[in-house]
Design an enzyme around this catalytic site. Structure first.
Site, PDB file in Angstrom:
ATOM      1  N   HIS A  22       0.852  -1.196   0.000  1.00 13.45           N
ATOM      2  CA  HIS A  22       0.000   0.000   0.000  1.00 13.45           C
ATOM      3  C   HIS A  22       0.887   1.245   0.000  1.00 13.45           C
ATOM      4  CE1 HIS A  22       0.768   0.469   4.273  1.00 13.45           C
ATOM      5  NE2 HIS A  22       0.256  -0.730   4.530  1.00 13.45           N
ATOM      6  N   HIS A  25       3.789   1.649   2.490  1.00 14.44           N
ATOM      7  CA  HIS A  25       5.074   1.014   2.157  1.00 14.44           C
ATOM      8  C   HIS A  25       5.869   1.910   1.202  1.00 14.44           C
ATOM      9  CE1 HIS A  25       2.569  -2.739   2.948  1.00 14.44           C
ATOM     10  NE2 HIS A  25       3.550  -2.850   3.816  1.00 14.44           N
ATOM     11  N   CYS A 128       2.237 -12.482  19.526  1.00 15.13           N
ATOM     12  CA  CYS A 128       1.449 -11.938  18.404  1.00 15.13           C
ATOM     13  C   CYS A 128       1.874 -12.678  17.144  1.00 15.13           C
ATOM     14  CB  CYS A 128       1.707 -10.443  18.234  1.00 15.13           C
ATOM     15  SG  CYS A 128       1.079  -9.813  16.673  1.00 15.13           S
ATOM     16  N   CYS A 131       3.432  -9.952  14.378  1.00 12.36           N
ATOM     17  CA  CYS A 131       4.822  -9.476  14.432  1.00 12.36           C
ATOM     18  C   CYS A 131       5.736 -10.477  15.104  1.00 12.36           C
ATOM     19  CB  CYS A 131       4.931  -8.107  15.086  1.00 12.36           C
ATOM     20  SG  CYS A 131       4.224  -7.978  16.734  1.00 12.36           S
ATOM     21  N   CYS A 145      -2.407  -7.539  20.610  1.00  5.20           N
ATOM     22  CA  CYS A 145      -1.120  -6.933  20.254  1.00  5.20           C
ATOM     23  C   CYS A 145      -1.273  -5.414  20.190  1.00  5.20           C
ATOM     24  CB  CYS A 145      -0.647  -7.467  18.901  1.00  5.20           C
ATOM     25  SG  CYS A 145       0.813  -6.606  18.291  1.00  5.20           S
ATOM     26  N   HIS A 148      -0.678  -4.524  16.336  1.00  5.48           N
ATOM     27  CA  HIS A 148      -1.554  -5.054  15.275  1.00  5.48           C
ATOM     28  C   HIS A 148      -3.000  -5.275  15.685  1.00  5.48           C
ATOM     29  CE1 HIS A 148       2.542  -6.082  13.973  1.00  5.48           C
ATOM     30  NE2 HIS A 148       2.066  -5.657  12.828  1.00  5.48           N
ATOM     31  N   LYS A 302      -3.700   4.611  10.928  1.00  2.00           N
ATOM     32  CA  LYS A 302      -2.616   4.046  10.127  1.00  2.00           C
ATOM     33  C   LYS A 302      -3.159   3.358   8.864  1.00  2.00           C
ATOM     34  CE  LYS A 302       1.203   0.799  10.203  1.00  2.00           C
ATOM     35  NZ  LYS A 302       1.645  -0.516  10.544  1.00  2.00           N
ATOM     36  N   LYS A 305      -3.624  -2.535   4.990  1.00  2.00           N
ATOM     37  CA  LYS A 305      -4.431  -3.393   4.133  1.00  2.00           C
ATOM     38  C   LYS A 305      -5.520  -4.079   4.972  1.00  2.00           C
ATOM     39  CE  LYS A 305      -4.720  -5.813   0.250  1.00  2.00           C
ATOM     40  NZ  LYS A 305      -5.199  -5.235  -0.955  1.00  2.00           N
TER      41      LYS A 305
HETATM   42  N1  MSP Z   1       9.070  -7.123   7.788  1.00  2.68           N
HETATM   43  C1  MSP Z   1       9.128  -6.100   8.752  1.00  2.68           C
HETATM   44  C2  MSP Z   1      10.368  -5.262   8.602  1.00  2.68           C
HETATM   45  C3  MSP Z   1      11.651  -6.005   8.748  1.00  2.68           C
HETATM   46  S1  MSP Z   1      13.028  -4.965   8.489  1.00  2.68           S
HETATM   47  C4  MSP Z   1      14.321  -5.882   8.954  1.00  2.68           C
HETATM   48  C5  MSP Z   1       7.899  -5.189   8.600  1.00  2.68           C
HETATM   49  N2  MSP Z   1       7.260  -5.274   7.427  1.00  2.68           N
HETATM   50  S2  MSP Z   1       5.966  -4.403   7.053  1.00  2.68           S
HETATM   51  O1  MSP Z   1       5.613  -4.825   5.728  1.00  2.68           O
HETATM   52  O2  MSP Z   1       4.979  -4.514   8.067  1.00  2.68           O
HETATM   53  O3  MSP Z   1       6.425  -2.921   7.025  1.00  2.68           O
HETATM   54  C6  MSP Z   1       7.492  -2.521   6.196  1.00  2.68           C
HETATM   55  C7  MSP Z   1       7.758  -1.040   6.379  1.00  2.68           C
HETATM   56  O4  MSP Z   1       6.615  -0.317   5.936  1.00  2.68           O
HETATM   57  C8  MSP Z   1       7.982  -0.647   7.848  1.00  2.68           C
HETATM   58  O5  MSP Z   1       9.052   0.259   7.958  1.00  2.68           O
HETATM   59  C9  MSP Z   1       6.688   0.004   8.237  1.00  2.68           C
HETATM   60  O6  MSP Z   1       6.846   1.024   9.201  1.00  2.68           O
HETATM   61  C10 MSP Z   1       6.254   0.600   6.908  1.00  2.68           C
HETATM   62  N3  MSP Z   1       4.818   0.841   6.897  1.00  2.68           N
HETATM   63  C11 MSP Z   1       3.818  -0.069   6.915  1.00  2.68           C
HETATM   64  N4  MSP Z   1       2.634   0.608   6.979  1.00  2.68           N
HETATM   65  C12 MSP Z   1       2.863   1.932   7.001  1.00  2.68           C
HETATM   66  C13 MSP Z   1       2.088   3.095   6.968  1.00  2.68           C
HETATM   67  N5  MSP Z   1       0.785   3.063   6.999  1.00  2.68           N
HETATM   68  N6  MSP Z   1       2.731   4.279   6.857  1.00  2.68           N
HETATM   69  C14 MSP Z   1       4.093   4.370   6.728  1.00  2.68           C
HETATM   70  N7  MSP Z   1       4.842   3.303   6.765  1.00  2.68           N
HETATM   71  C15 MSP Z   1       4.279   2.087   7.013  1.00  2.68           C
HETATM   72  O7  MSP Z   1       7.613  -4.441   9.513  1.00  2.68           O
END
Ligand code: MSP
Length: 480
Positions: A22, A25, A128, A131, A145, A148, A302, A305
């Site tokens: 999304h 990311h 959880c 995570c 959690c 989450h 936040k 998805k």
């Molecule tokens: N897999 C772990 C990260 C491991 S790094 C060694 C993870 N994955 S994640 O897919 O949940 O998130 C990946 C990145 O996207 C994280 O830095 C997370 O903060 C960021 N984001 C996920 N959703 C977000 C928003 N809504 N806004 C901004 N960033 C966000 O965590």
């Protein structure tokens, strides 16, 4: 200066390969890309890494739910994340998947290195599944959690633990002194207060049975699988061939002090506490900077998805172009705080700054230049001063990783040009008009350069047209 000091290593968090990307990311990837492009433009050698996190139990569950073999499920999701490259015009140099052999090798190697700090213990805790983190009862009073919102499972297992408590003092010192610099300051304080509460040893393995045989086994005990965070954090060095002590590892990690991790605020503890502790235990150098962004929100929540608020970055880019998406994320969202997305805001920002501001100035000046047959000239004194000031502001903003301020400084230059035109009225064709237009063309060249890390496509089109190579057309057509 030694050649190695010229390097900059930039990484992003690796995304879970269990759902679609999304716009949240995208924010982090775009921020990291701007840094990478900015440093390259300044002549630095850059290694920019991103990738996918594929070994968690959440991934296994998502695959099972879709009734797809886990391996093909993660491949499909990883390919999907890779495609952000085109959609967002990302310039990463490598894309690591944690199911790759080079990664498993590195994980096992680091595990062996930190072995003196590892011990086996029976443990019961609240886990959880999202995570893969254990929480204390006090941390999750409602049994869910805190990150989450999913129901925590009570799990009892015999697992391997890492002696995190040993590193409390050292971590505190390193972070307080900015040897490991956490940006912004508020996040640094949050990490310090977490450390000051006392660090407990952490569980770094899960039973292989519960992991349904997915993930990386611990080196000497097949019944245990490496905890997904211990595993995932190592991507930053597995991609540099740490597993086989590759030259890349020496060049980019050991001998290079400039290492920047771009991450989101929800995963700061893993990056600012656990990761440096693992590195200290292994006797390896630490990263230099942890640049922490906030969350992209939708109506203050936040973007996610699972909450149904995920905005598709691919569609947005198809509809409005990658530069427009990048611009919104970099200009509208404060780099280290939360910021809200709505299509209305997106269009307003686009129309005001890209269509009316930059696009309008560019076509206006080019039209004048065509009509008056003017070639770019040297800047007059006044424009030169304006350019210098903006360049200074821009460089200072980038040194603070403040992408928004850097863009605002460029828009000051755009405003300066607009004023200059209004004041000089070159369309009247009076004496000196050609010089004014030549001046403006020169400033536009500078603007294109300054914008290159932010809006690579528009910047290229501007540069091509200014060099007389290709008509750029309307850079940013107005949106309805
Ligand atoms: N897999 C772990 C990260 C491991 S790094 C060694 C993870 N994955 S994640 O897919 O949940 O998130 C990946 C990145 O996207 C994280 O830095 C997370 O903060 C960021 N984001 C996920 N959703 C977000 C928003 N809504 N806004 C901004 N960033 C966000 O965590």
């Amino acid at each position: 200066m030694k050649a190695t000091n010229q390097k900059v290593y930039i990484s992003t968090a690796i995304d879970y390969a269990n759902a679609e990307a999304h716009l949240g990311h995208a924010l982090e990837k775009v921020q990291a890309d701007v840094l990478a492009r900015y440093y390259r433009a300044r002549g630095r050698e850059v290694f920019f890494l991103t990738g996918t996190d594929e070994n968690s139990l959440g991934t296994v569950r998502a695959a099972k739910e879709k009734k797809v073999p886990v391996r093909s499920f993660v491949k499909e999701k990883s390919d999907h994340f890779y495609k952000l490259r085109e959609a967002l015009d990302l310039s990463f140099d490598d894309f690591i998947r944690t199911t790759e052999k080079r990664h498993a090798q590195a994980v096992q190697k680091l595990w062996k290195k930190v072995k003196p700090d590892i011990y086996l213990k029976k443990y019961r805790g609240l886990l959880c599944s999202n995570c893969e983190t254990y929480f204390k009862k006090e941390e999750a009073p409602d049994g869910c959690c805190p990150v989450h919102g999913v129901k925590l499972e009570e799990v009892e297992e015999e697992n391997y633990f890492f002696k995190l408590s040993r590193y409390q003092k050292q971590l505190k010192k390193i972070i307080e002194s900015d040897e490991l610099k956490i940006i912004p300051e508020s996040r640094k304080n949050e990490v310090l207060s977490f450390i000051n509460q006392g660090l407990e040893d952490i569980c770094i393995s899960r039973s292989s049975q519960r992991m349904q045989d997915w993930g990386i086994k611990t080196p000497e005990d097949e019944t245990q699988t490496v905890w997904c965070w211990f595993d995932a954090l190592i991507n930053y060095i597995s991609a540099l061939d740490y597993g086989k002590d590759g030259q890349k590892f020496k060049d980019w990690w050991v001998d290079n002090p400039r290492k920047i991790h771009c991450i989101g605020k929800d995963i700061i503890k893993f990056h600012a506490v656990y990761w440096p502790a693992f590195l200290l235990a292994a006797g390896l150098p630490l990263p230099q900077v942890i640049l922490t962004h906030g969350w992209l929100t939708v109506d203050g929540q936040k973007m996610s998805k699972s909450r149904g608020t995920g905005v598709d970055p691919f569609k947005l880019s198809r509809d409005y172009g990658s530069d427009a998406v990048r611009y919104f994320l970099l200009r509208e969202i404060p780099p280290t705080k939360d910021g809200d997305f709505s299509l209305t805001k997106f269009k307003e920002r686009y129309n005001a700054d890209l269509a009316s501001g930059l696009g309008n100035l560019f076509s206006r000046v080019n039209k004048l230049a065509r009509e008056m047959k003017v070639e770019p000239g040297l800047a007059g004194l006044e424009t030169e001063q304006a350019i210098k000031e903006v360049q200074q502001e821009y460089v200072q903003a980038m040194a603070r990783y403040d992408f928004r301020e850097a863009l605002m400084s460029v828009w000051n230059l755009i405003a300066f040009c607009d004023q200059y035109i209004e004041q000089e009225e070159p369309w009247k064709g009076e004496e000196g008009s050609a010089e004014v237009v030549a001046d403006l063309l020169f400033v536009l060249g500078k603007i294109a350069k300054l914008l290159q890390p932010f809006l690579p496509q528009a910047s290229q089109r501007m540069t091509d047209q200014l060099a007389g190579k290709k008509e750029s057309g309307n850079l940013f057509p107005r949106l309805k």
